[in-house]
Every structure is written in C-alpha cells, then in structure tokens.
Design an enzyme around this catalytic site. Sequence first.
Site, PDB file in Angstrom:
ATOM      1  N   ALA B 168      20.826  13.107  60.003  1.00 47.66           N
ATOM      2  CA  ALA B 168      19.406  13.144  60.366  1.00 47.66           C
ATOM      3  C   ALA B 168      19.100  14.368  61.231  1.00 47.66           C
ATOM      4  O   ALA B 168      18.071  15.025  61.068  1.00 47.66           O
ATOM      5  CB  ALA B 168      19.005  11.866  61.100  1.00 47.66           C
ATOM      6  N   ASP B 169      20.010  14.697  62.127  1.00 44.88           N
ATOM      7  CA  ASP B 169      19.839  15.905  62.943  1.00 44.88           C
ATOM      8  C   ASP B 169      19.794  17.140  62.052  1.00 44.88           C
ATOM      9  O   ASP B 169      18.949  18.018  62.216  1.00 44.88           O
ATOM     10  CB  ASP B 169      21.025  16.070  63.904  1.00 44.88           C
ATOM     11  CG  ASP B 169      20.883  15.222  65.159  1.00 44.88           C
ATOM     12  OD1 ASP B 169      19.741  14.964  65.560  1.00 44.88           O
ATOM     13  OD2 ASP B 169      21.912  14.841  65.726  1.00 44.88           O
ATOM     14  N   LYS B 170      20.735  17.213  61.115  1.00 43.59           N
ATOM     15  CA  LYS B 170      20.846  18.421  60.315  1.00 43.59           C
ATOM     16  C   LYS B 170      19.690  18.557  59.325  1.00 43.59           C
ATOM     17  O   LYS B 170      19.165  19.654  59.119  1.00 43.59           O
ATOM     18  CB  LYS B 170      22.214  18.454  59.615  1.00 43.59           C
ATOM     19  CG  LYS B 170      23.353  18.622  60.635  1.00 43.59           C
ATOM     20  CD  LYS B 170      24.702  18.850  59.983  1.00 43.59           C
ATOM     21  CE  LYS B 170      25.271  17.574  59.420  1.00 43.59           C
ATOM     22  NZ  LYS B 170      26.648  17.742  58.913  1.00 43.59           N
ATOM     23  N   GLY B 173      16.767  19.778  61.202  1.00 43.47           N
ATOM     24  CA  GLY B 173      16.912  21.211  61.467  1.00 43.47           C
ATOM     25  C   GLY B 173      16.569  22.036  60.238  1.00 43.47           C
ATOM     26  O   GLY B 173      15.890  23.068  60.326  1.00 43.47           O
TER      27      GLY B 173
END
Lengths: 389, 393
Positions: B168-170, B173
Amino acid sequence: MADGPLAGFRVLDLTQAVSGPFCTMMLGDLGADVIKVEAPTGDTARLITKPGRNKVGAYFLMFNRNKRGIVIDVRKDRGRDLIRRLAARSDALVENNRPGVADRLGIGYADIRKINPRIVYCAIHGFGPNGPLANAPAYDPVIQGFTGMATVQGGPTGNPTAVKMVIADKASGFTAAIGVVAALHAARSRGVGQYLRVPMVEAMFNLLANDTMVGYAFMPPDEFKHQTPKNGSLDPFRTKDGYVAIAPYSDEQWQRLLTAIGHPEWWEVENRRERLRTCLRGIAKLFPERESAYWLKKIEEADCPGGPVHSYDTLLNDPEVIANESFTVWEHPQAGQVRTVNPGMRFSETPAKFWRRPPGLGEHTEEVLRELGLPRNEIEELRADKVIN
Amino acid sequence: MAEGPLAGFRILDLTQVVSGPYCTQTLGDLGADIIKVEPPEGDLIRSVGPPRKNGVAAGFLAFNRNKRSIAIDLKNPQGVNLVKILAAKCDAMIENNRPGVADRLGIGYAEIRKVNPRIVYCAIHGFGPKGPKANDPAFDPVIQGFSGMAAVQGGKDGKPVAVRMALADKISGMTAALSIIAALHEARNRGVGQYIRVPMVEAMMAFVANDSFIGHAFVPHDEEQDRVPTFSLDPLKTADGYVTLGAFTDAQWERLTKTVGHPEWWQIERYGERLRTSFKGVAEIFAETPTARCLEIIREADVPGGPTHSYETLFDDPEVVANESFLSYEHPQAGPVRTPRPGWRFSETPAQMRRRPPLLGEHTEEILREVNLSREEIEELRRNRVINQPQTN
C-alpha cells in the site's frame, strides 16, 4: 469532458488483456485522448464474459474506461497503413504484443519513427532485451514466479503462493504509464522521441524488491540475509466476529494502544524484540474475546493506526468510502449499472476522473477516421473491404 | 551521462519512511533533481533495522537513491523559512505527514503557493478528505486491511492475509509519482500550479479493485457472479521444487498437453472438464518430474512459464545477469550494496542510478549555495543549529 493534466495529448493504444490497457486507462483517467485499436475479433479481455451481464464481461470494462474504440484489421495492408496514419498524429503509442510481432506487422518503432520522429513508443514485454528469455511469452503467474513475488508471499518456510490478483500485469502497466508521461516531457521540451521498453519482470522487481530484498542488499549477503523481516506487512487480527488491522509504529502509539486495551504492562518487557513479540501475542489472544466494533473504538481512542478489515461486501458501504465517493456507478447501454473504482489521485485543478465509458467494439471507428481527414467514400471503401468494422 | 526524461525538474521532498520516499526515488530514477529535506535526526527509516551494516539501514537505502539530502530543523522558524526559499525554486513539493501537520508547521499548500504559485504540491495521506477518517494516521497494514487487499489475498472463505511487503505504501508512492509528472505538464504548458492529495486507501483501491472486485462490478450485486474466481495461479510443485505455468490460450494448452504426451486431454468435449483434466494432468506429471525437465517441457511447448525464484536463486539467473536487472554500488560506510535497476528502458533518456542514497545532510551546503545563500548566512544557520554541521565523511 476531459480536463485532466494530460488533456491535449493523444495516445494510440495497440494493447490488449491487462498490462497495456491498465496503462492507457491511467493515461485516459488523466485526460489524454486514448484511441484503442482492436482487431475485428476484439481485445481478448472481451472474451472473458464471467462475471457478465447481457453478454458484456466485467473484466474488459474494468480496464478500458476513458478510451475511444476503433476496429482495424492489421493483417491487411491498408489496415497497417491506417495505423501508421494514426500514429503520425499521436504523441505516444503503446503496445504489448510478443516481442517481434509489431516489427513483422510493419508497425514497430523503426517504421513509426519514420513518420513521427517525436513519438514516444512504449512496448511492454515479459523480459529484458538481453537475456535468453527476451522473446518469451509471459503472463502474470510467470512473472510472479520468476521475480520472487510468489516466494516472498509464501514466506520463508511455506509454499510459493501467488498474490491473488494480476499484480505483475498491473505493476507493469503502472510503470509504463509513468514512463510514457515522463518521456512526453522530453518530447515536448527537447523534441526527443524515443522507444521505451518496460520489461514486466523489471517493473515487478522495482515494486517488489526494494523492501523485500533488504536481507540481500549488503554484499556479500551471508551475514544479513536471515535478517529479512519475516512478515513484510502485519496480518489482520481475529476478533470475536471478524478481523481488525492495527499498525502501531512509534513507541508512543504502542503505549497508547496498550493502555487503551488495558495491558500497559506488556510494554515493560526489557528487550525490544521480546517486548514486541509479547504485545503481538497478547493482542492475538485478547482480540477474539470481543467484537470488532469494540476494538475499533479502542484503537481510535488510542489514536493508533488501525481500522476495519473489509471485504468488498462491507467496503462499498463504509462511511469513509461513501463520503469520499471513491467508486462511481455508471450506466452501460447493454449491461445496465456498472461500478468502477475512481483514480487514486485528487487534483485541485485538473481532475483525474471517469469521463468516458469503455467503448463498444469499434464504437468510434468512423469518428476517429473523420478526424484523420478521411472522406466518407474512403471510409465506405475500407468498410466494404473489411479493413474496419 | 545521458539525462533522464525528467532532467531539469527540481523536486522538494519532505517525506519519510516508504510511501513518499518511493515516490521521489521514482522521480529521481527518471532524472529529476530530488532535494530530500530531513530533520536533524534523519528520516525515521534510517533508524530501522536489521538489516544494518556499520550503522546504515538497508531499509533507508532501498528507497532513497538519486536524491540529495539537506538536514533542516523545522521546529525553528528559520528552518521553515529555509523550506520556503527552497520551494520557491522547485517545480514540485511532496509531503507525507499526518494531515494538518504541514499547515501547522507553516509549510502547507496555502503558505507555499504564496512563494510559488506554479508549484505542484502533493500530499500523501491515509484516507480521503471527506470521510470520518480524513485525519487518521495510517500505515501499510491498515490500508491493506481497509482497501480489501487482505480479504482478496485470504480468499473467499479464508482468513484475511496481508501481501508480505509494504504494497500500500509503494502503490501510493507510484500513484503520487504519476500524478506529479502529469501535473507538471499542466504547470509547464499553462502555468497551472495545484494541490494533489493522494489518499493511500484510494490509491490502493484503484490498484486492487479492477480485477479483484469484478464480482461487484454490476449493480445490484449478484451473488452468483461473485463466485467467479479471480486470481493469479500459484506455482506448481515439481519433484524437487516449483515452477510457474501461465498457459492461457487454447493453442498453448493444446501444445502443452501434446508435449507431455497426453494430447487426448485436450480432446475432451466439454470445455470446463477439458481444462480441469489438462491442468490436473500436467500438475501431476510435474509433481514427479525434476524442475529442470519441467522447464524444458515449458520451453518445448512454447507456453508461458518459468522458474519460481527466491532471492537465493534469482540474482544468478542468466536472464537477470544478462539484463543487469540488479545494480550494485559502493556505499562509503556499508560497502557494496545491491539495488534493483529502474523498471524503464528508454532509448534516449535513460532512467538510471545516478546517485547513491545520501548520508544525512550530505548536500546541505551545496544546495543552500545553489539558492544563493552566502557563506555567512550558512555559517549562521549552522551556529543556530537550523541545519546540520559539515559532513566529515
């Protein structure tokens, strides 16, 4: 109407299935005019008709909004000629055929650059250009297996397990979209046209490897590789009636959470690793005693990152999703009401949005050819010769 | 060195941990000049680990190549002023603080647009702006749980399982990177500056939902439709390991069944049964065949398939070696470090590793000189501890 940040750019889309269509859909979401060229038999994704309604498959709809559709038979000389003429007026072209196919058809980069030297020509292929598999076919499971994704998901001792969606296709399409939009800057400001190859395995390495290969980052890796964190992301915790997610990160968040759930003593364990293990084990044992709603309230009180674990059955009704209108429902002429997920970007001035429903097969053939300047009789003739639909 | 497609753009990076740093690393891979502003104690991820070597965290290195670092104390008003001086000279600015923090610090969009009305200002937050969770904190597991990812991975009747990386972070981003590059077109062509909010949960839903929620595509929801499985295939067991098979078209299955010596499996009348029999048959043969031979069969049949790698085997695969898909560089403290090659192969404007991840505040002086601060001003900022002391390394 489109008024996204890419309004004014025209993209010729020769892709099918998922990777390419996901790429061009994103460009369309951002306002580009995407012209999707399909063979008379249509994108292979149209053949997936389950789930479907009135013979319209959901799969195709999910990757093809914000595009216009034109049918051209590329096996015919005049079909290939039409593609070159469309490419002459496009800023970018995207294709995801097996390597070599576009060249054989006379619509590879070498041919297209002759008529449009400034074009950004993007090809999504399975592998990089220099290895033994350079021309091998590749679908999502192959890439998940090759890149280590399946092994990462399976864990250090489990069986390799695929991520249960076409993550490699989508990551490749996403990477291609970023590459095309970036290359358009070089084309606009410096007049540089170029060929961009996005190997699916390399797109996937870039999504996957950064945080999962940390044990192999330092070379030689021998003393570090067993230090790769076992769980990249925390699994949800079971409650009495379902699951909740928690993600305390800082010491303060942990302490607030433990106080809220009545076990501040778990934080008193000396060794930090042992302390975290005690907390996680304690929570896994404690949470099944009460309902999710109770724990969600505690998590909120503690101002700790956490929240519900949704399936699509519950997600679509979450007040968060409703208030933000994160999904759009639109009317398909044959299939009735269809739901689609909105782009994940909120621009203050140039919205990315759903502005054109997925096209019927060849729905915009005539419109696109008129824009190209073809007279009515020529269009009629192409139709009679079955070059177009 | 040939320039990337975003050469000439300058990005001010006020992010930490993963989502923001992955975004700006992508922009840096593509040639933009990334100025990473870190607090005096550094990006939080510098202190995460193991794995660490000589005090350097692998997690930091993974998300911070192609950037320059400047250390500024934002609790000091002079530090806030310094950020504004930098923002005035940048094309884009990105932050991933909890909502409201940037405004309180005096570096929110309202303040920054005053000094640079054309700037593209991007904020990565956990949730959308209008719901009850608008200002909630969010890390990767929360978003995987909320967005449906964990439920999809767990399967219809299984317990929810996270994808074993900061997906989810990536994805947030990447979404931020795409939105910034697109908005820079508007900024260059028509002088439009703007604010972009990338809610992690929406970025993740936009990535996950398309193929995995097709049972919910038609309104009203139809239980029958929702039973159609949507997933990628797990690797198949062999006598001594695993291989991956991705045969898809009828022609591929016909060739594969012939190659394993059972063309009759693909002659079965009913399609469903034909596919089931062929798949089961091939799986059974593979389970008793060494991996090397299975790979030969896949090649002979010319069907999509290949090895199932772990990081133990991946880096030595001839494919990965021939394409130089992983690069290595020398870190001054940690020695040789491996990193994946950027995922784009441009013929004219290469995306590449231009700079190793910076030491904390390594480029403070260089950057401040570029925005025309005098030696005396820099000395004074240093004395007041607004910026870091000179690097000795």
